[in-house]
Write a protein that holds these residues in place. Sequence first.
Motif, mmCIF file in Angstrom:
data_model
loop_
_atom_site.group_PDB
_atom_site.id
_atom_site.type_symbol
_atom_site.label_atom_id
_atom_site.label_comp_id
_atom_site.label_asym_id
_atom_site.label_seq_id
_atom_site.Cartn_x
_atom_site.Cartn_y
_atom_site.Cartn_z
ATOM 1 N N TRP A 144 -24.459 85.306 -13.597
ATOM 2 C CA TRP A 144 -23.226 85.005 -12.870
ATOM 3 C C TRP A 144 -23.258 85.539 -11.456
ATOM 4 N N TYR A 145 -22.467 84.917 -10.628
ATOM 5 C CA TYR A 145 -22.408 85.254 -9.212
ATOM 6 C C TYR A 145 -20.950 85.392 -8.814
ATOM 7 N N SER A 146 -20.616 86.488 -8.203
ATOM 8 C CA SER A 146 -19.251 86.668 -7.729
ATOM 9 C C SER A 146 -19.274 86.691 -6.203
ATOM 10 N N VAL A 147 -18.504 85.821 -5.605
ATOM 11 C CA VAL A 147 -18.504 85.686 -4.143
ATOM 12 C C VAL A 147 -17.081 85.858 -3.651
ATOM 13 N N SER A 148 -16.914 86.599 -2.570
ATOM 14 C CA SER A 148 -15.566 86.701 -2.028
ATOM 15 C C SER A 148 -15.392 85.670 -0.920
ATOM 16 N N LEU A 149 -14.162 85.263 -0.744
ATOM 17 C CA LEU A 149 -13.849 84.217 0.227
ATOM 18 C C LEU A 149 -14.298 84.598 1.634
ATOM 19 N N GLU A 150 -14.317 85.893 1.908
ATOM 20 C CA GLU A 150 -14.714 86.382 3.232
ATOM 21 C C GLU A 150 -16.105 85.896 3.625
ATOM 22 N N LYS A 151 -16.906 85.562 2.606
ATOM 23 C CA LYS A 151 -18.291 85.189 2.904
ATOM 24 C C LYS A 151 -18.387 83.862 3.638
ATOM 25 N N VAL A 152 -17.271 83.151 3.790
ATOM 26 C CA VAL A 152 -17.347 81.925 4.589
ATOM 27 C C VAL A 152 -17.743 82.265 6.011
ATOM 28 N N PHE A 153 -17.495 83.522 6.409
ATOM 29 C CA PHE A 153 -17.848 83.905 7.767
ATOM 30 C C PHE A 153 -19.335 84.164 7.933
ATOM 31 N N SER A 154 -20.062 84.182 6.830
ATOM 32 C CA SER A 154 -21.514 84.306 6.999
ATOM 33 C C SER A 154 -22.249 83.125 6.383
ATOM 34 N N LEU A 155 -21.543 82.025 6.176
ATOM 35 C CA LEU A 155 -22.218 80.836 5.635
ATOM 36 C C LEU A 155 -23.083 80.195 6.723
ATOM 37 N N PRO A 156 -24.215 79.628 6.318
ATOM 38 C CA PRO A 156 -25.035 78.911 7.300
ATOM 39 C C PRO A 156 -24.500 77.495 7.522
ATOM 40 N N GLN A 157 -24.859 76.904 8.640
ATOM 41 C CA GLN A 157 -24.395 75.553 8.935
ATOM 42 C C GLN A 157 -24.904 74.534 7.918
ATOM 43 N N GLN A 212 -32.771 87.784 -0.802
ATOM 44 C CA GLN A 212 -31.951 88.385 0.245
ATOM 45 C C GLN A 212 -30.596 87.706 0.376
ATOM 46 N N ASP A 213 -30.657 86.373 0.370
ATOM 47 C CA ASP A 213 -29.457 85.593 0.589
ATOM 48 C C ASP A 213 -28.426 85.892 -0.489
ATOM 49 N N ALA A 214 -28.911 85.938 -1.716
ATOM 50 C CA ALA A 214 -28.018 86.200 -2.842
ATOM 51 C C ALA A 214 -27.417 87.593 -2.696
ATOM 52 N N GLN A 215 -28.277 88.484 -2.241
ATOM 53 C CA GLN A 215 -27.826 89.857 -2.079
ATOM 54 C C GLN A 215 -26.672 89.945 -1.088
ATOM 55 N N GLU A 219 -22.660 91.186 -1.746
ATOM 56 C CA GLU A 219 -22.112 92.410 -1.163
ATOM 57 C C GLU A 219 -20.604 92.323 -0.994
ATOM 58 N N PRO A 220 -19.934 93.455 -1.113
ATOM 59 C CA PRO A 220 -18.486 93.408 -0.896
ATOM 60 C C PRO A 220 -18.190 93.086 0.566
ATOM 61 N N PRO A 221 -17.084 92.385 0.810
ATOM 62 C CA PRO A 221 -16.766 91.983 2.176
ATOM 63 C C PRO A 221 -16.386 93.184 3.035
#
Lengths: 513, 101
Positions: A144-157, A212-215, A219-221
Amino acid sequence: MCQVGEDYGEQVPVGPPPPPLQSREQKCVKCQEGVPVVVIRAGDAFCRDCFKAYYVHKFRAVLGKNRIIFPGEKVLLAWSGGLSSSSMLWQVLEGLSRSSAKQLRFMPGVVYVDEGAACGRSPEDRAETLAEVRSILQSAGLPWYSVSLEKVFSLPQSVLRYFSQEPATGKSTYKEAVDGFIRQQQGLGTQGTEDSPSPNPGEEQLSWHGPQDAQSLAEPPTAAQTEAVSRLFHSVRTLTAKEELLHTFRTHLILHVARTHGYSKVMTGDSCTRLAIKLLTNLALGRGAFLAWDTGFADERHGDVVVVRPMREHTLKEVAFYNHLFAVPTVVTPTLDTKAPEKASIHRLMETFVLRLQAQFPSTVSTVYRTSEKLIKAPRAGRATSPSRPRCLLCLCTLDVDSEDSATAFGAQTTIAPSRRQPPTPQAQAEEPPVTCCSPGCGAGSAEREDLRASVIEQLCYGCRVNTKDLPSLEPLPPYVLTEAQLRGHRARVTQEIQEFLMEDSEDEVDTA
Amino acid sequence: MAAPLSVEVEFGGGAELLFDGVKKHQVTLPGQEEPWDIRNLLVWIKKNLLKERPELFIQGDSVRPGILVLINDADWELLGELDYQLQDQDSVLFISTLHGG
């Protein structure tokens, strides 16, 4: 029913009225023995066991009928903690643990998106929810993968790009793929003692910590990112637009997780009640052109990752009863529209409308939902379905906007914007260089801002354009959206310039020849 | 005259958010002239348990569409809905299927 009573009321022999259903003497319509516990489909009472069989069968039938998930394929379950997606997760777990003949043969993983930042929840509340989420996911035993919404700020194009599906090499048909998989499994079975039906989850759980990317996603935002998300959502004027924005970001994050971990399918838990509401909501939002993608069983808009909706035949009532009767764990998380009044957003209003109508006319949901089944994903007349067709920057659907020859009010509106795309006049050409060389951070004048807005709007579908009107400024949007918008705008201009030269060249060639 | 009843009232699916987040309530319904049915229970809940925005839970004399009612783990449609007469030690569960609870 009422009419029957009225018409023949006098002829019915007067006697004690038949006891209502409350005596519970009624039997299950299926087995005629069990004590019924739930009424589904206008008056059919099912007992616990028959209801379970009916429910499980329906889930598997949807998957079986559509033949879209190949054996051994990696499938990402989008789990929010809510009723439907939890039920879906448990159906998959149950399917994996079955005896080999009826076992589900794909490889599931789970993704959870923590949206607390958009709803302004406190870090303590979010941590509490996350702990609950974690314990459920750990007990499920899938990667499983838990992602916080904040990660949209580090999404690639690249999230916003379309990748065409890899050709299914060798296993061209579903049947062949199944046969191949069974042979392979039998081979494995004879080699060693393979008791566990799904040997891989444990391994994957370990391996996903590697990349790395998954890591970075896990990570917490940071506080700054949380601040950025809440600033963005605070700036949006209407709840309707907030909901749409949240949906867009959630989809991008899930898509990104799916791509980085090699999942080719994503399952979402949309129930038939939810889809009926979504269909009418999206119609009202101006997304009519995409209803087939937004509400159909399979959604291929991303190309390489297909979104499927296996819960689409279950009503929310069935889902809620199943979860209660069979103790399916769920996590209640307050969201944007929690405790919102009924008319707070188009989504909310449409939900109230459909459910209230459903209370009076029990076939409302199924009628609306059946409509979604009949929609065909045909390209617009006169246009080919090539992957290179322009796609909406936010919802990633093929653009539905007419740039020319449209007599609609919208057509008139949009022709203003594309006028920039016309072959540039000498004057415009003179102005061109400074505009194209500027990056978003290079100046902060209002003209710059206007230009940013224009370059984003130009690349949106009708529904997303309407929605964007409720964003007073586009600058708080995550960088991947803005950069991609500029890039696409630039590319479009360059392409056009080149095209002109090419055409001239070819004409010259023809002339000289 | 109906005797006082001890009933377990439970909320789920987000409905508990209107009740201070408390899911289970063990309540004692006082004795009254007419027997306790779900209709009366809803009025009682609105007066005694509901903390905020009653219109998001009760509409008219019934629950808001989208909220399911289970009486002793069975669908209330099997039991006469609002007219079901509560017995001592019954459990009534309200599950919200609405978006956001």
